[in-house]
Design an enzyme around this catalytic site. Structure first.
Site, PDB file in Angstrom:
ATOM      1  N   ILE A 124       0.860  -1.187   0.000  1.00 37.96           N
ATOM      2  CA  ILE A 124       0.000   0.000   0.000  1.00 37.96           C
ATOM      3  C   ILE A 124       0.894   1.233   0.000  1.00 37.96           C
ATOM      4  CG2 ILE A 124      -1.683   1.354   1.316  1.00 37.96           C
ATOM      5  CD1 ILE A 124      -2.967  -1.110   0.210  1.00 37.96           C
ATOM      6  N   ASP A 125       0.773   2.049  -1.038  1.00 40.90           N
ATOM      7  CA  ASP A 125       1.505   3.310  -1.114  1.00 40.90           C
ATOM      8  C   ASP A 125       0.531   4.456  -0.890  1.00 40.90           C
ATOM      9  OD1 ASP A 125       3.876   1.970  -1.806  1.00 40.90           O
ATOM     10  OD2 ASP A 125       3.341   1.990  -3.932  1.00 40.90           O
ATOM     11  N   VAL A 126       0.943   5.423  -0.097  1.00 38.78           N
ATOM     12  CA  VAL A 126       0.094   6.591   0.143  1.00 38.78           C
ATOM     13  C   VAL A 126       0.884   7.874  -0.098  1.00 38.78           C
ATOM     14  CG1 VAL A 126      -1.423   5.420   1.791  1.00 38.78           C
ATOM     15  CG2 VAL A 126       0.611   6.606   2.625  1.00 38.78           C
ATOM     16  N   SER A 139       1.333   2.871  -7.803  1.00 34.96           N
ATOM     17  CA  SER A 139       2.706   2.990  -8.294  1.00 34.96           C
ATOM     18  C   SER A 139       2.796   2.772  -9.798  1.00 34.96           C
ATOM     19  CB  SER A 139       3.605   1.978  -7.576  1.00 34.96           C
ATOM     20  OG  SER A 139       3.646   2.256  -6.204  1.00 34.96           O
TER      21      SER A 139
END
Length: 252
Positions: A124-126, A139
Site C-alpha cells: 500500500i503506497d500513500v 505505483s
C-alpha cells in the site's frame, strides 16, 4: 528489520519520492553482503514490471533465491496464480502485490487459499495531497486513487493477505523519518502485521515506527546509502546495536 531493494532493468536503484532513481549497484552483490550481515528478511521489488506489463524475471529471481540465506519477498509484475506458483517454486517465500490486488481482491483470496496467507503481502503506497490529506497511490499508474486508503487496505487484508507493506511516497528516500500518523492510522484498523517503509534515515526512526504501531520496519536508503552525499555503502546494524536501541524504550 527488512532491507527493501528496488530493481530497474535488473540493476539496484534507490529513488526519492518515487522519482530520481539512482543506480546503486548489482543486486546479487547486495544480497551477498546482507547475507554476511545476517539480516532478518529481504524484499526485492521490480518497480517497472507492472507498468511495462512485464512478467517477473524468473532467471534473475532464481539467482536471488539461491544467494539468499534469509527469507526473500518479491514484488513486481505478478498477476496470475501460475506466476505466483513459479516464484514459490524458485524459493521466494512471500510475494508482494499491489495493482493486481487493487484490480481484483478475489485474486488475494485465491492465492491465500492455495499458498497460505502468510506468503501474501499487499503493498500500500500513500501520498499526501496539497491539503495534507492522505491519499492512496498507484505505483504502476503513477496517480492518486480516489478510494479511501484505510478502507481499501482493510478490505485487501480481509481478502486473505497475511501482511501489509505500507510506504509513504512523500518520505521515500528522504531519510527524514517515517510518516508516523500514517502508521498509527493503519495500525488502528489492521488485524494483520504492518511493515512500515519510507523515510528511515537513522536508527531512531526505526524505533519511532514501531512505537507508532508497526510490527516491523523496512528501509532502503538507510541500508544502501551513507552520508550527506548519499554515497553507496551497504550497511546493517548489528544485533547488539538493535538490542540497545529497543531496550532503551518500552518496545519489547
Amino acid at each position: 528489520m527488512i532491507p527493501a531493494l528496488l530493481l530497474r532493468e535488473d540493476g539496484l536503484v534507490k529513488t526519492q519520492r518515487f522519482n530520481n532513481s539512482k543506480y546503486v549497484g548489482d543486486p546479487i552483490n547486495a544480497i551477498r553482503i546482507f547475507n554476511e550481515k545476517e539480516v532478518d528478511e529481504i524484499v526485492v521489488i521490480d518497480i517497472d514490471a507492472t507498468r511495462l506489463k512485464r512478467p517477473p524475471n524468473y532467471a534473475l529471481i532464481e539467482e536471488f533465491a539461491a544467494e539468499c540465506f534469509m527469507p526473500l519477498g518479491y514484488g513486481g509484475g505478478i498477476n496470475t496464480v501460475e506466476q505466483a506458483k513459479n516464484l514459490f517454486s524458485l524459493g521466494v517465500e512471500k510475494i508482494i502485490l499491489q495493482s493486481a490486488a487493487f484490480d481484483n481482491p478475489k485474486f488475494i483470496t485465491e492465492l491465500a487459499s492455495r499458498f497460505g496467507s502468510q506468503s501474501i503481502v499487499i503493498s500500500i503506497d500513500v501520498k499526501r495531497d496539497w491539503l495534507g490529506r492522505i491519499r492512496l497511490w498507484s505505483s504502476s499508474a503513477r496517480r492518486k486513487i480516489s478510494a479511501d486508503w484505510l478502507a481499501v487496505m482493510k478490505e485487501l487484508a480481509s481478502a486473505g493477505a497475511g501482511e501489509i507493506l505500507l510506504n509513504s511516497v512523500d518520505r521515500d528516500g528522504m531519510q527524514n523519518g517515517y510518516d508516523l500518523d500514517v502508521i498509527k492510522s493503519a495500525a488502528s484498523v489492521l488485524d494483520v502485521p504492518l511493515v512500515a517503509l519510507g523515510g528511515a534515515g537513522k536508527m531512531e526512526h526505526l524505533l519511532e515506527a514501531v512505537q507508532a504501531g508497526a510490527s516491523a520496519v523496512a528501509a532502503g536508503s538507510l541500508f544502501v546509502l551513507q552520508g550527506p552525499h548519499r554515497a553507496v555503502l551497504i550497511s546493517y546494524p548489528g544485533y547488539s546495536a538493535l538490542e540497545s536501541l529497543f531496550r532503551s524504550s518500552d518496545v519489547s
